[in-house]
Design a protein around this motif. Structure first.
Motif, PDB file in Angstrom:
ATOM      1  N   LEU A   1       3.527  -0.823   6.546  1.00  0.00           N
ATOM      2  CA  LEU A   1       2.298  -0.053   6.350  1.00  0.00           C
ATOM      3  C   LEU A   1       2.274   0.551   4.948  1.00  0.00           C
ATOM      4  CD1 LEU A   1       2.095   1.812   9.793  1.00  0.00           C
ATOM      5  CD2 LEU A   1       0.959  -0.302   9.130  1.00  0.00           C
ATOM      6  N   MET A   2       3.429   1.027   4.497  1.00  0.00           N
ATOM      7  CA  MET A   2       3.525   1.590   3.154  1.00  0.00           C
ATOM      8  C   MET A   2       3.227   0.533   2.091  1.00  0.00           C
ATOM      9  SD  MET A   2       6.959   3.929   3.577  1.00  0.00           S
ATOM     10  CE  MET A   2       7.013   4.341   1.818  1.00  0.00           C
ATOM     11  N   HIS A   3       3.742  -0.661   2.320  1.00  0.00           N
ATOM     12  CA  HIS A   3       3.532  -1.737   1.354  1.00  0.00           C
ATOM     13  C   HIS A   3       2.046  -2.048   1.224  1.00  0.00           C
ATOM     14  CE1 HIS A   3       4.032  -5.530  -0.790  1.00  0.00           C
ATOM     15  NE2 HIS A   3       5.300  -5.205  -0.966  1.00  0.00           N
ATOM     16  N   PHE A   4       1.318  -2.042   2.355  1.00  0.00           N
ATOM     17  CA  PHE A   4      -0.125  -2.254   2.296  1.00  0.00           C
ATOM     18  C   PHE A   4      -0.813  -1.127   1.537  1.00  0.00           C
ATOM     19  CE2 PHE A   4      -4.108  -0.804   4.353  1.00  0.00           C
ATOM     20  CZ  PHE A   4      -4.967  -1.730   3.760  1.00  0.00           C
ATOM     21  N   LEU A   5      -0.510   0.110   1.896  1.00  0.00           N
ATOM     22  CA  LEU A   5      -1.189   1.261   1.280  1.00  0.00           C
ATOM     23  C   LEU A   5      -0.885   1.379  -0.208  1.00  0.00           C
ATOM     24  CD1 LEU A   5      -0.655   3.816   4.163  1.00  0.00           C
ATOM     25  CD2 LEU A   5      -2.835   2.806   3.468  1.00  0.00           C
ATOM     26  N   ASN A   6       0.275   0.868  -0.643  1.00  0.00           N
ATOM     27  CA  ASN A   6       0.640   0.935  -2.064  1.00  0.00           C
ATOM     28  C   ASN A   6       0.139  -0.277  -2.857  1.00  0.00           C
ATOM     29  OD1 ASN A   6       1.948   3.415  -1.972  1.00  0.00           O
ATOM     30  ND2 ASN A   6       3.898   2.505  -1.350  1.00  0.00           N
ATOM     31  N   SER A   7      -0.416  -1.275  -2.155  1.00  0.00           N
ATOM     32  CA  SER A   7      -0.983  -2.424  -2.862  1.00  0.00           C
ATOM     33  C   SER A   7      -2.291  -2.000  -3.529  1.00  0.00           C
ATOM     34  CB  SER A   7      -1.244  -3.575  -1.890  1.00  0.00           C
ATOM     35  OG  SER A   7      -2.297  -3.248  -0.986  1.00  0.00           O
ATOM     36  N   ASP A   8      -2.787  -2.823  -4.451  1.00  0.00           N
ATOM     37  CA  ASP A   8      -4.047  -2.499  -5.114  1.00  0.00           C
ATOM     38  C   ASP A   8      -5.178  -2.396  -4.095  1.00  0.00           C
ATOM     39  OD1 ASP A   8      -5.769  -2.277  -7.598  1.00  0.00           O
ATOM     40  OD2 ASP A   8      -6.657  -4.077  -6.682  1.00  0.00           O
ATOM     41  N   LEU A   9      -5.211  -3.322  -3.143  1.00  0.00           N
ATOM     42  CA  LEU A   9      -6.236  -3.277  -2.103  1.00  0.00           C
ATOM     43  C   LEU A   9      -6.093  -2.008  -1.270  1.00  0.00           C
ATOM     44  CD1 LEU A   9      -8.519  -4.602  -0.443  1.00  0.00           C
ATOM     45  CD2 LEU A   9      -6.731  -5.741   0.903  1.00  0.00           C
ATOM     46  N   GLY A  10      -4.860  -1.655  -0.911  1.00  0.00           N
ATOM     47  CA  GLY A  10      -4.616  -0.473  -0.108  1.00  0.00           C
ATOM     48  C   GLY A  10      -5.032   0.799  -0.823  1.00  0.00           C
TER      49      GLY A  10
ATOM     50  N   TYR B   1      -5.144  -9.094   4.122  1.00  0.00           N
ATOM     51  CA  TYR B   1      -3.807  -8.547   3.880  1.00  0.00           C
ATOM     52  C   TYR B   1      -2.890  -9.141   4.946  1.00  0.00           C
ATOM     53  CZ  TYR B   1       0.210  -5.852   2.739  1.00  0.00           C
ATOM     54  OH  TYR B   1       1.479  -5.508   2.347  1.00  0.00           O
ATOM     55  N   ALA B   2      -1.932  -9.965   4.486  1.00  0.00           N
ATOM     56  CA  ALA B   2      -1.000 -10.654   5.383  1.00  0.00           C
ATOM     57  C   ALA B   2       0.311  -9.875   5.440  1.00  0.00           C
ATOM     58  CB  ALA B   2      -0.759 -12.079   4.889  1.00  0.00           C
ATOM     59  N   PHE B   3       0.671  -9.384   6.618  1.00  0.00           N
ATOM     60  CA  PHE B   3       1.848  -8.522   6.744  1.00  0.00           C
ATOM     61  C   PHE B   3       3.169  -9.285   6.660  1.00  0.00           C
ATOM     62  CE2 PHE B   3      -1.198  -5.412   8.245  1.00  0.00           C
ATOM     63  CZ  PHE B   3      -0.681  -4.239   7.734  1.00  0.00           C
ATOM     64  N   THR B   4       3.171 -10.585   6.983  1.00  0.00           N
ATOM     65  CA  THR B   4       4.441 -11.313   6.913  1.00  0.00           C
ATOM     66  C   THR B   4       4.886 -11.525   5.466  1.00  0.00           C
ATOM     67  OG1 THR B   4       4.094 -12.364   9.058  1.00  0.00           O
ATOM     68  CG2 THR B   4       5.625 -13.446   7.545  1.00  0.00           C
ATOM     69  N   PRO B   5       4.051 -12.093   4.587  1.00  0.00           N
ATOM     70  CA  PRO B   5       4.475 -12.189   3.185  1.00  0.00           C
ATOM     71  C   PRO B   5       4.228 -10.893   2.403  1.00  0.00           C
ATOM     72  CG  PRO B   5       2.366 -13.287   3.467  1.00  0.00           C
ATOM     73  CD  PRO B   5       2.811 -12.857   4.844  1.00  0.00           C
ATOM     74  N   GLU B   6       3.575  -9.914   3.060  1.00  0.00           N
ATOM     75  CA  GLU B   6       3.232  -8.631   2.437  1.00  0.00           C
ATOM     76  C   GLU B   6       2.436  -8.851   1.147  1.00  0.00           C
ATOM     77  OE1 GLU B   6       7.020  -6.557   2.177  1.00  0.00           O
ATOM     78  OE2 GLU B   6       6.576  -5.561   4.075  1.00  0.00           O
ATOM     79  N   GLU B   7       1.330  -9.589   1.313  1.00  0.00           N
ATOM     80  CA  GLU B   7       0.489  -9.920   0.170  1.00  0.00           C
ATOM     81  C   GLU B   7      -0.979  -9.662   0.503  1.00  0.00           C
ATOM     82  OE1 GLU B   7       1.113 -10.973  -2.855  1.00  0.00           O
ATOM     83  OE2 GLU B   7       3.264 -11.381  -2.752  1.00  0.00           O
ATOM     84  N   ALA B   8      -1.712  -9.143  -0.479  1.00  0.00           N
ATOM     85  CA  ALA B   8      -3.165  -9.059  -0.394  1.00  0.00           C
ATOM     86  C   ALA B   8      -3.729 -10.332  -1.040  1.00  0.00           C
ATOM     87  CB  ALA B   8      -3.681  -7.817  -1.103  1.00  0.00           C
ATOM     88  N   ILE B   9      -4.468 -11.101  -0.273  1.00  0.00           N
ATOM     89  CA  ILE B   9      -4.932 -12.415  -0.713  1.00  0.00           C
ATOM     90  C   ILE B   9      -6.450 -12.380  -0.863  1.00  0.00           C
ATOM     91  CG2 ILE B   9      -4.985 -14.867  -0.153  1.00  0.00           C
ATOM     92  CD1 ILE B   9      -2.567 -14.084   1.840  1.00  0.00           C
ATOM     93  N   LYS B  10      -6.921 -12.650  -2.055  1.00  0.00           N
ATOM     94  CA  LYS B  10      -8.362 -12.625  -2.309  1.00  0.00           C
ATOM     95  C   LYS B  10      -8.968 -13.983  -1.959  1.00  0.00           C
ATOM     96  CE  LYS B  10     -11.719 -11.151  -5.813  1.00  0.00           C
ATOM     97  NZ  LYS B  10     -11.889 -10.665  -7.204  1.00  0.00           N
ATOM     98  N   LEU B  11     -10.076 -13.962  -1.245  1.00  0.00           N
ATOM     99  CA  LEU B  11     -10.735 -15.194  -0.816  1.00  0.00           C
ATOM    100  C   LEU B  11     -11.914 -15.513  -1.732  1.00  0.00           C
ATOM    101  CD1 LEU B  11      -9.047 -14.463   1.689  1.00  0.00           C
ATOM    102  CD2 LEU B  11     -10.913 -15.321   3.100  1.00  0.00           C
ATOM    103  N   GLU B  12     -12.124 -16.800  -1.885  1.00  0.00           N
ATOM    104  CA  GLU B  12     -13.227 -17.261  -2.732  1.00  0.00           C
ATOM    105  C   GLU B  12     -14.564 -16.935  -2.057  1.00  0.00           C
ATOM    106  OE1 GLU B  12     -14.962 -21.473  -4.565  1.00  0.00           O
ATOM    107  OE2 GLU B  12     -13.074 -21.421  -3.455  1.00  0.00           O
ATOM    108  N   MET B  13     -15.517 -16.488  -2.865  1.00  0.00           N
ATOM    109  CA  MET B  13     -16.853 -16.197  -2.358  1.00  0.00           C
ATOM    110  C   MET B  13     -17.702 -17.450  -2.495  1.00  0.00           C
ATOM    111  SD  MET B  13     -16.725 -12.973  -1.497  1.00  0.00           S
ATOM    112  CE  MET B  13     -18.440 -12.496  -1.389  1.00  0.00           C
ATOM    113  N   LYS B  14     -18.078 -18.032  -1.351  1.00  0.00           N
ATOM    114  CA  LYS B  14     -18.933 -19.230  -1.356  1.00  0.00           C
ATOM    115  C   LYS B  14     -20.266 -18.859  -0.759  1.00  0.00           C
ATOM    116  CE  LYS B  14     -14.874 -22.072  -0.302  1.00  0.00           C
ATOM    117  NZ  LYS B  14     -14.281 -23.001   0.697  1.00  0.00           N
ATOM    118  N   LYS B  15     -21.305 -19.122  -1.460  1.00  0.00           N
ATOM    119  CA  LYS B  15     -22.647 -18.808  -0.978  1.00  0.00           C
ATOM    120  C   LYS B  15     -23.311 -20.067  -0.448  1.00  0.00           C
ATOM    121  CE  LYS B  15     -22.860 -14.377  -2.031  1.00  0.00           C
ATOM    122  NZ  LYS B  15     -23.142 -13.344  -1.045  1.00  0.00           N
TER     123      LYS B  15
END
Length: 327
Positions: free
Chosen positions: A206-215, A313-327
């Motif tokens: 939880l700390m890792h998420f909150l300390n990420s840029d997204l968090g 936000y994937a808790f296993t690799p502890e990474e915030a992953i940005k998704l492509e915006m497709k319109k």
């Protein structure tokens, strides 16, 4: 004493434990009411020979029927009119055949699972050897103490929903272990979560998420009052957007719950938590993009504001992953 129980329509515990079938339970009570004028039972005696005779007659009728069918000329049409009616009905094609296989309503979870199957219908988010279903008494100590799989994912979502993000951080803005533990202890004391959830949700994750840029941005959104969690939605979408085999002229009501989003000056930041086992960050956009895009469409339709970014936000690799915006 046993007779008195029978007259009252009751059986003793000893009698009940010794019965060999349901009749041993029912018949003694029925017989105890044999002379009761208000009895609710109708007792009849049937002769065994009569039963045998009836069964033999039914068997003979069956044999006659089989003999008749076997003697029929299957190439001969005995009733042309009926034959034509049957042919017409068996060959009938429903004019709106696509609608018959298109559901009126689906959940986001259903759509997500459909996109997590390979050509053979196997779930691609599952390990090659799925975790065995083990009775509680056969589980080892670790399995009894902790949550696994989908239950663990639900636990993380539950705790993250209830955490007050700003209060999780210290004066420097960093997530603080003791602050989070204090909130989780409070949830446990109030019966909001149980000990298994408390034990299974890792505070350091939880700390890792909150300390990420997204968090950090989510924490700021909470401070500004724009962070929304666990938001239910429903919307109509063209059926073919969800499944190319569904009727393109029909719309489907889709329902789901958005994990979280917050607003910044130039639009909405949408994100979703995932607790899948995969360490590969490429796994998440591949399997969950359609889910996040449905959330985007629902949010933009409900708020009238653009969704500028989509994240997982994937808790296993502890990474915030940005998704492509497709319109």
């Amino acid at each position: 004493q046993e007779q008195r129980r029978l007259e009252e329509g009751r059986l003793s515990a000893a009698t009940i434990t010794e019965v060999g079938c349901y009749y041993d339970l029912v018949l003694p009570v029925v017989l105890s009411h044999e002379n009761d004028e208000t009895k609710q039972f109708d007792l009849r005696e049937y002769d065994k020979d009569a039963f045998i005779l009836k069964a033999e007659e039914e068997l003979e009728n069956t044999r006659l029927g089989i003999d008749y069918l076997e003697s029929m000329d299957l190439d001969q049409i005995s009733d042309q009119e009926m034959h034509d009616i049957i042919q017409e009905r068996f060959n009938y094609h429903y004019p709106e055949e696509g609608s018959s296989t298109t559901p009126m309503k689906v959940s986001v979870s259903y759509v997500k699972q459909e996109h997590m199957q390979d050509e053979d219908g196997v779930r691609t988010d599952q390990p090659e050897k799925p975790r065995s279903v083990i009775p509680e008494f056969k589980k080892d100590e670790e399995e009894r103490q902790y949550l696994w799989g989908a239950e663990l994912g639900t636990a993380y979502h539950d705790v993250l929903y209830r955490l007050d993000f700003p209060s999780c951080c210290d004066d420097s803005g960093q997530a603080n272990y003791e602050n989070i533990l204090h909130q989780m202890d409070d949830m446990l004391d109030k019966g909001i979560i149980n000990e298994k959830v408390h034990r299974s949700v890792r505070i350091k994750k939880l700390m890792h998420f909150l300390n990420s840029d997204l968090g950090r941005r989510a924490v700021e959104g909470a401070r500004q009052g724009s962070l929304k969690k666990e938001q239910p939605f429903s919307m109509n979408v063209p059926a073919a957007d969800l499944d190319p085999d569904w009727d393109p002229n029909q719309k489907v009501l889709i329902q789901g719950i958005i994990d979280a989003y917050f607003e910044e000056d130039d639009g909405i930041i949408l994100y979703d938590y995932k607790t899948d086992r995969s360490e590969e960050t490429s796994f998440y956009p591949e399997h969950y993009w359609i889910q996040l895009d449905l959330y985007r469409r629902a949010l933009e339709g409900a708020t009238g504001k653009p969704v500028r970014e989509m994240w997982i936000y994937a808790f296993t690799p502890e990474e915030a992953i940005k998704l492509e915006m497709k319109k």
